[in-house]
Write an enzyme that holds these catalytic residues in place. Structure first.
Site, mmCIF file in Angstrom:
data_model
loop_
_atom_site.group_PDB
_atom_site.id
_atom_site.type_symbol
_atom_site.label_atom_id
_atom_site.label_comp_id
_atom_site.label_asym_id
_atom_site.label_seq_id
_atom_site.Cartn_x
_atom_site.Cartn_y
_atom_site.Cartn_z
ATOM 1 N NE ARG A 24 -4.195 -1.537 0.400
ATOM 2 C CZ ARG A 24 -5.173 -2.184 0.709
ATOM 3 N NH1 ARG A 24 -5.813 -1.033 1.471
ATOM 4 N NH2 ARG A 24 -5.979 -2.912 0.961
ATOM 5 N NE ARG A 28 -7.692 4.558 2.140
ATOM 6 C CZ ARG A 28 -8.551 4.003 2.535
ATOM 7 N NH1 ARG A 28 -9.610 4.477 2.869
ATOM 8 N NH2 ARG A 28 -8.248 2.937 2.925
ATOM 9 N NE ARG A 37 -9.292 7.395 -6.420
ATOM 10 C CZ ARG A 37 -9.998 5.947 -5.632
ATOM 11 N NH1 ARG A 37 -8.957 5.363 -4.533
ATOM 12 N NH2 ARG A 37 -11.474 6.347 -5.074
ATOM 13 C CG ASP A 73 -8.232 -3.711 -4.307
ATOM 14 O OD1 ASP A 73 -8.330 -2.767 -3.528
ATOM 15 O OD2 ASP A 73 -9.632 -4.681 -4.203
ATOM 16 C CE1 TYR A 148 -13.191 -7.552 1.600
ATOM 17 C CE2 TYR A 148 -11.542 -9.005 1.004
ATOM 18 C CZ TYR A 148 -11.930 -7.806 1.982
ATOM 19 O OH TYR A 148 -11.255 -7.665 2.493
HETATM 20 O O1 CP3 Z 1 0.537 0.379 -3.215
HETATM 21 C C1 CP3 Z 1 -0.538 -0.573 -2.931
HETATM 22 O O2 CP3 Z 1 0.111 -1.819 -2.312
HETATM 23 C C2 CP3 Z 1 -0.961 -1.315 -3.877
HETATM 24 C C3 CP3 Z 1 -2.573 -1.159 -4.181
HETATM 25 C C4 CP3 Z 1 -3.553 -1.954 -3.352
HETATM 26 C C5 CP3 Z 1 -4.924 -2.000 -3.261
HETATM 27 N N1 CP3 Z 1 -5.599 -2.608 -3.412
HETATM 28 C C6 CP3 Z 1 -4.960 -0.327 -3.644
HETATM 29 C C7 CP3 Z 1 -6.417 0.040 -2.796
HETATM 30 C C8 CP3 Z 1 -3.466 -3.533 -3.224
HETATM 31 C C9 CP3 Z 1 -1.701 -4.578 -2.810
HETATM 32 C C10 CP3 Z 1 -4.661 -3.805 -3.120
HETATM 33 C C11 CP3 Z 1 -4.594 -5.395 -1.988
HETATM 34 C C12 CP3 Z 1 -6.010 -5.605 -1.666
HETATM 35 N N2 CP3 Z 1 -7.040 -4.857 -1.542
HETATM 36 C C13 CP3 Z 1 -5.806 -6.928 -0.578
HETATM 37 C C14 CP3 Z 1 -4.259 -7.316 -0.147
HETATM 38 C C15 CP3 Z 1 -3.487 -5.930 0.759
HETATM 39 C C16 CP3 Z 1 -4.186 -6.663 2.280
HETATM 40 O O3 CP3 Z 1 -4.002 -5.096 2.294
HETATM 41 O O4 CP3 Z 1 -4.075 -7.140 3.080
HETATM 42 C C17 CP3 Z 1 -7.369 -6.261 0.197
HETATM 43 C C18 CP3 Z 1 -7.325 -7.251 1.329
HETATM 44 C C19 CP3 Z 1 -7.532 -5.784 -0.132
HETATM 45 C C20 CP3 Z 1 -9.667 -5.063 -0.136
HETATM 46 C C21 CP3 Z 1 -9.557 -3.820 0.215
HETATM 47 N N3 CP3 Z 1 -9.534 -3.159 -1.375
HETATM 48 C C22 CP3 Z 1 -10.231 -2.955 0.823
HETATM 49 C C23 CP3 Z 1 -10.162 -4.103 2.525
HETATM 50 C C24 CP3 Z 1 -9.387 -2.038 0.902
HETATM 51 C C25 CP3 Z 1 -9.817 -0.631 1.706
HETATM 52 C C26 CP3 Z 1 -11.190 -0.549 2.436
HETATM 53 C C27 CP3 Z 1 -11.277 1.146 2.578
HETATM 54 O O5 CP3 Z 1 -11.855 2.458 2.228
HETATM 55 O O6 CP3 Z 1 -10.591 1.282 3.795
HETATM 56 C C28 CP3 Z 1 -9.205 -1.714 -0.299
HETATM 57 C C29 CP3 Z 1 -9.832 -0.465 -1.391
HETATM 58 C C30 CP3 Z 1 -8.308 -0.180 -1.482
HETATM 59 N N4 CP3 Z 1 -7.755 -0.722 -2.921
HETATM 60 C C31 CP3 Z 1 -7.697 1.275 -0.830
HETATM 61 C C32 CP3 Z 1 -7.027 1.429 -1.970
HETATM 62 C C33 CP3 Z 1 -5.840 2.520 -2.351
HETATM 63 C C34 CP3 Z 1 -8.486 2.741 -0.438
HETATM 64 C C35 CP3 Z 1 -9.653 3.543 -1.898
HETATM 65 C C36 CP3 Z 1 -9.432 4.353 -2.292
HETATM 66 O O7 CP3 Z 1 -8.057 4.911 -1.977
HETATM 67 O O8 CP3 Z 1 -10.333 5.420 -2.331
#
Ligand code: CP3
Length: 343
Positions: A24, A28, A37, A73, A148
């Protein structure tokens, strides 16, 4: 590129400095990310090469990390084949029709090339932009994706997921086999477009006992990792709270095992074995500590990591949104400047 510090460390070869990247790292915590974004839904940004490319590059420019992780994602391949789902801000993936019966598996079809055109375009363009910095592709592991799809959204106890697993093993294995096939295809797409390593995220596998992991999950994650073995890129396998599963996650076919912050890397090295490299594992909250405390903790991670055949520095899970990017920049500088004296 093949001689980059990150790829050398993945293969357990000697390195001039310790490689570091952050799960990540794009997202954000970066003001330039939030700006880009603005008004664009998360999933839309994943399918827009202009945005996915720029967001992937942002942390590489800012921090000089040793690898980029593709901005995407774990639910992107499911969206690409038409599963009705969204990523809700502050919540995570939400699925319109949670999976309850075998009839619903039909929607989990194989990925067709046309489904992933924007992904291929983004990866190809990124590989050009990144030059000598490797790009890590990724996919969600079958268990984490299934959780999920079955729960319909995030869950703390994974009650419905385990209920299906225990009560209908036939449907369970059919579902995880489909997700393994799709995950493998999605990784292949990214590698063939130029990604030089992949990470399989089984973020929520730590909620399982070792026995249940081995019976219900490991064969499917192993299938994903085996399906890209012929492509010869390092495969990283990561989950949260997986201290008891580390050996099994390595045995599933990983070259590198990602470790969260709960287990010291010297202990993890003994559990994982098999000559496997470790990745991790500074507590993501340590970057909120005073700099000298943060760097002391990072030094402990680095020293513990010397017990492994190779080490890639990372946090134990993703960068928290409230993280100060300047603290991460100081952490990268500290890791890069750390003297790796002969052991
Ligand atoms: O920089 C990186 O690591 C690459 C981007 C990345 C995202 N999701 C972008 C994202 C990666 C590797 C993921 C994988 C992902 N997505 C996982 C496995 C990694 C982990 O954290 O364990 C999981 C479980 C998800 C599912 C998911 N998607 C979650 C739990 C969330 C967060 C929800 C929240 O808003 O708190 C997302 C959304 C997400 N994926 C965001 C990002 C940058 C945030 C959304 C936003 O910026 O509006």
């Amino acid at each position: 590129m093949n001689d980059s510090v990150f790829l050398r460390a993945c293969r357990g070869e000697s390195v001039s400095h310790l490689p570091v990247w952050f799960m990540r790292q794009a997202g954000r915590s970066l003001p330039e990310y939030r700006k880009l974004r603005e008004g664009v839904p998360m999933l839309e940004s994943c399918f827009r090469p202009d945005l996915a490319v720029e967001i992937t590059l942002q942390p590489v420019r800012r921090y000089g990390v040793d690898a980029a992780i593709f901005f995407s994602d774990i639910v992107v391949p499911l969206k690409a084949i038409g599963v009705d789902l969204d990523i809700v801000p502050g919540t995570g993936p939400v699925v319109a029709e949670p999976i309850r019966s075998g009839g619903q598996l039909a929607q989990l079809r194989d990925i067709e090339p046309a489904d992933v055109d924007p992904i291929v375009e983004s990866v190809k363009s990124l590989v050009g932009e990144l030059g000598a910095t490797p790009l890590i592709g990724f996919a969600g592991a079958p268990f984490t994706l299934a959780s999920y799809l079955i729960e319909g959204g995030p869950s703390k106890d994974h009650r419905l997921t385990k209920q299906l697993m225990y009560s209908n093993p036939e449907l369970w294995h059919a579902l995880l086999s489909r997700l393994a096939a799709i995950g493998g295809q999605f990784l292949r797409v990214q590698i063939e477009a130029g990604a030089s390593a992949i990470q399989l995220f089984d973020s929520w596998a730590g909620n399982l006992s070792l026995a249940d992991y081995d019976t219900y999950v490991k064969p499917h994650s192993a299938a994903v990792l085996a399906s890209v073995a012929d492509l010869g890129v390092p495969r990283i396998h990561f989950g949260v709270g997986t201290g008891e599963l580390l050996q099994s996650m390595g045995d599933a076919g990983a070259d590198v095992v990602g470790v969260d912050w709960r287990v010291s890397l010297d202990v993890a090295a003994k559990r994982v074995g098999g000559g496997r490299v470790l990745q991790g594992n500074l507590d993501p909250t340590a970057v909120f500590a005073p700099t000298d405390v943060m760097t002391a903790k990072a030094a402990e991670v680095i020293e513990a990591g010397r017990a492994a055949p190779g080490h890639i520095f990372n946090l134990g899970h993703g960068v928290l949104p409230a993280t100060d990017p300047d603290a991460l920049a100081r952490l990268v500088d500290f890791v890069h400047g750390y003297e790796l004296s002969p052991s």
